[in-house]
Design an enzyme around this catalytic site. Structure first.
Site, PDB file in Angstrom:
ATOM      1  N   ASN A  43     -29.083 -44.333 -23.877  1.00 52.34           N
ATOM      2  CA  ASN A  43     -29.261 -43.892 -25.270  1.00 52.34           C
ATOM      3  C   ASN A  43     -27.939 -43.538 -25.967  1.00 52.34           C
ATOM      4  OD1 ASN A  43     -32.482 -42.350 -24.600  1.00 52.34           O
ATOM      5  ND2 ASN A  43     -32.061 -44.325 -25.542  1.00 52.34           N
ATOM      6  N   ASP A  99     -41.486 -41.948 -26.086  1.00 51.02           N
ATOM      7  CA  ASP A  99     -40.929 -43.032 -26.904  1.00 51.02           C
ATOM      8  C   ASP A  99     -41.722 -43.263 -28.192  1.00 51.02           C
ATOM      9  OD1 ASP A  99     -39.162 -45.075 -27.485  1.00 51.02           O
ATOM     10  OD2 ASP A  99     -40.307 -46.582 -26.395  1.00 51.02           O
TER      11      ASP A  99
HETATM   12  C1  IPE Z   1     -36.638 -44.701 -23.146  1.00 49.34           C
HETATM   13  O1  IPE Z   1     -36.843 -45.134 -24.434  1.00 49.34           O
HETATM   14  C2  IPE Z   1     -35.819 -43.444 -23.137  1.00 49.34           C
HETATM   15  C3  IPE Z   1     -36.457 -42.256 -23.706  1.00 49.34           C
HETATM   16  C4  IPE Z   1     -37.631 -42.194 -24.248  1.00 49.34           C
HETATM   17  C5  IPE Z   1     -35.679 -41.061 -23.649  1.00 49.34           C
HETATM   18  P1  IPE Z   1     -35.886 -46.195 -25.159  1.00 49.34           P
HETATM   19  O2  IPE Z   1     -36.385 -46.318 -26.541  1.00 49.34           O
HETATM   20  O3  IPE Z   1     -34.475 -45.804 -24.966  1.00 49.34           O
HETATM   21  O4  IPE Z   1     -36.154 -47.492 -24.303  1.00 49.34           O
HETATM   22  P2  IPE Z   1     -36.029 -49.031 -24.714  1.00 49.34           P
HETATM   23  O5  IPE Z   1     -34.677 -49.203 -25.325  1.00 49.34           O
HETATM   24  O6  IPE Z   1     -37.140 -49.329 -25.678  1.00 49.34           O
HETATM   25  O7  IPE Z   1     -36.219 -49.775 -23.432  1.00 49.34           O
HETATM   26  C1  IPE Z   2     -37.628 -41.931 -28.139  1.00 57.27           C
HETATM   27  O1  IPE Z   2     -37.885 -42.518 -29.360  1.00 57.27           O
HETATM   28  C2  IPE Z   2     -36.526 -40.898 -28.212  1.00 57.27           C
HETATM   29  C3  IPE Z   2     -35.296 -41.283 -27.520  1.00 57.27           C
HETATM   30  C4  IPE Z   2     -35.094 -42.393 -26.889  1.00 57.27           C
HETATM   31  C5  IPE Z   2     -34.201 -40.326 -27.565  1.00 57.27           C
HETATM   32  P1  IPE Z   2     -37.021 -43.716 -29.925  1.00 57.27           P
HETATM   33  O2  IPE Z   2     -35.899 -43.147 -30.716  1.00 57.27           O
HETATM   34  O3  IPE Z   2     -36.644 -44.662 -28.861  1.00 57.27           O
HETATM   35  O4  IPE Z   2     -38.074 -44.383 -30.898  1.00 57.27           O
HETATM   36  P2  IPE Z   2     -38.296 -45.938 -31.153  1.00 57.27           P
HETATM   37  O5  IPE Z   2     -38.530 -46.568 -29.822  1.00 57.27           O
HETATM   38  O6  IPE Z   2     -37.056 -46.445 -31.809  1.00 57.27           O
HETATM   39  O7  IPE Z   2     -39.491 -46.002 -32.032  1.00 57.27           O
HETATM   40 MG    MG Z   3     -37.576 -46.266 -28.068  1.00 61.62          MG
END
Ligand code: IPE
Ligand code: IPE
Ligand code: MG
Length: 245
Positions: free
Chosen positions: A72, A24
């Site tokens: 997602n 993340d």
């Molecule tokens: C969790 O991260 C999913 C992945 C890293 C693939 P998210 O960014 O989707 O989670 P939330 O929304 O912060 O809980």
């Molecule tokens: C994790 O990074 C990747 C996926 C969830 C696919 P994010 O896209 O959630 O990155 P932040 O949390 O917005 O920084």
């Molecule tokens: Mg995220």
């Protein structure tokens, strides 16, 4: 070379069997640089490549990574497409370099919602890497812990309805075999970078006794040294599994 040696010398001694990572922070990494979120995903994919190779070099047996959750899909079509394209490119390269890297691939999640090309690559990666010993990488794609548990519950209910099983025969072990992770030991250590301290529907059943490690480092910046720090922290924990010690 000197830097590389130094890093290796500092690698922690007791490596857990199974490490799981919520990759993340890609979006925030990009935002901080005034770049589109996709740029963060691209560098995040590189960070994964580095960590997978490092995991293999330190003798880790299982590395499970959360790449795309069942939630997602709520993101913009543009972002979802960019992530899927990156995954396709990654898998294509992984298949090409398979004999060099010798990483065993596995996927957790319902892949049928992904493009046929991506599904075909995932199947090829699994098939062609089956022979390798060493680290197994479990890619969580269109994965959700609740979704996984529901599917297992439905599968067992279906066996009961068909007269092949009785409700009282269901044990934790048997239920575990109905999950995507069947045959994989539970994670010892779950790492979440990016400063968020939540589990976001990751490995809900399997993490019952996992140690959690949170760090503010954003995933694209996460490197071998960060993994070392997480393992060092893990090695200081006292795991009791409900017992007294
Ligand atoms: C969790 O991260 C999913 C992945 C890293 C693939 P998210 O960014 O989707 O989670 P939330 O929304 O912060 O809980
Ligand atoms: C994790 O990074 C990747 C996926 C969830 C696919 P994010 O896209 O959630 O990155 P932040 O949390 O917005 O920084
Ligand atoms: Mg995220």
């Amino acid at each position: 070379m000197a830097i590389f040696n130094k890093k290796r010398e500092a690698a922690p001694q007791n490596i857990p069997t199974h490490i799981a990572i919520i990759m993340d922070g890609n979006g925030r990494w990009a935002k901080k640089r005034g770049l589109p979120r996709q740029a963060g995903h691209k560098v995040g994919a590189e960070a994964f490549r580095t960590i997978a190779n490092y995991a293999k070099s330190i003798g880790l047996q299982y590395l499970t990574v959360y790449a795309f959750s069942t939630e997602n899909w709520k993101r913009s079509e543009e972002e979802v497409n960019a992530i899927m394209e990156l995954l396709e490119n990654y898998l294509r390269e992984a298949i090409r370099d398979m004999d060099k890297n010798r990483v065993r691939f596995c996927f957790f999640g319902d892949l049928t919602r992904l493009s046929p090309a991506l599904q075909a690559e995932a199947a090829e990666a699994v098939e062609r890497s089956r022979q390798y010993e060493g680290v197994q990488v479990n890619f969580c794609l269109n994965y959700g812990g609740r979704d996984e548990i529901l599917r297992a519950a439905r599968a067992f209910a279906a066996s009961c309805a068909a007269g092949e099983a009785k409700p009282e025969e269901l044990t934790e072990e048997r239920f575990s075999q109905l999950l995507w992770s069947a045959g994989v030991p539970d994670p010892d250590l779950v790492i979440r970078p990016s400063g968020e301290e939540r589990i976001s529907n990751f490995l809900l059943w399997q993490s019952a006794y996992a140690e959690y490690y949170f760090t503010d480092t954003l995933w694209p910046d996460f490197g071998p040294r960060d993994l070392d720090l997480a393992i060092e922290a893990y090695n200081k924990r006292s795991r009791r599994f409900g017992g007294a010690k």
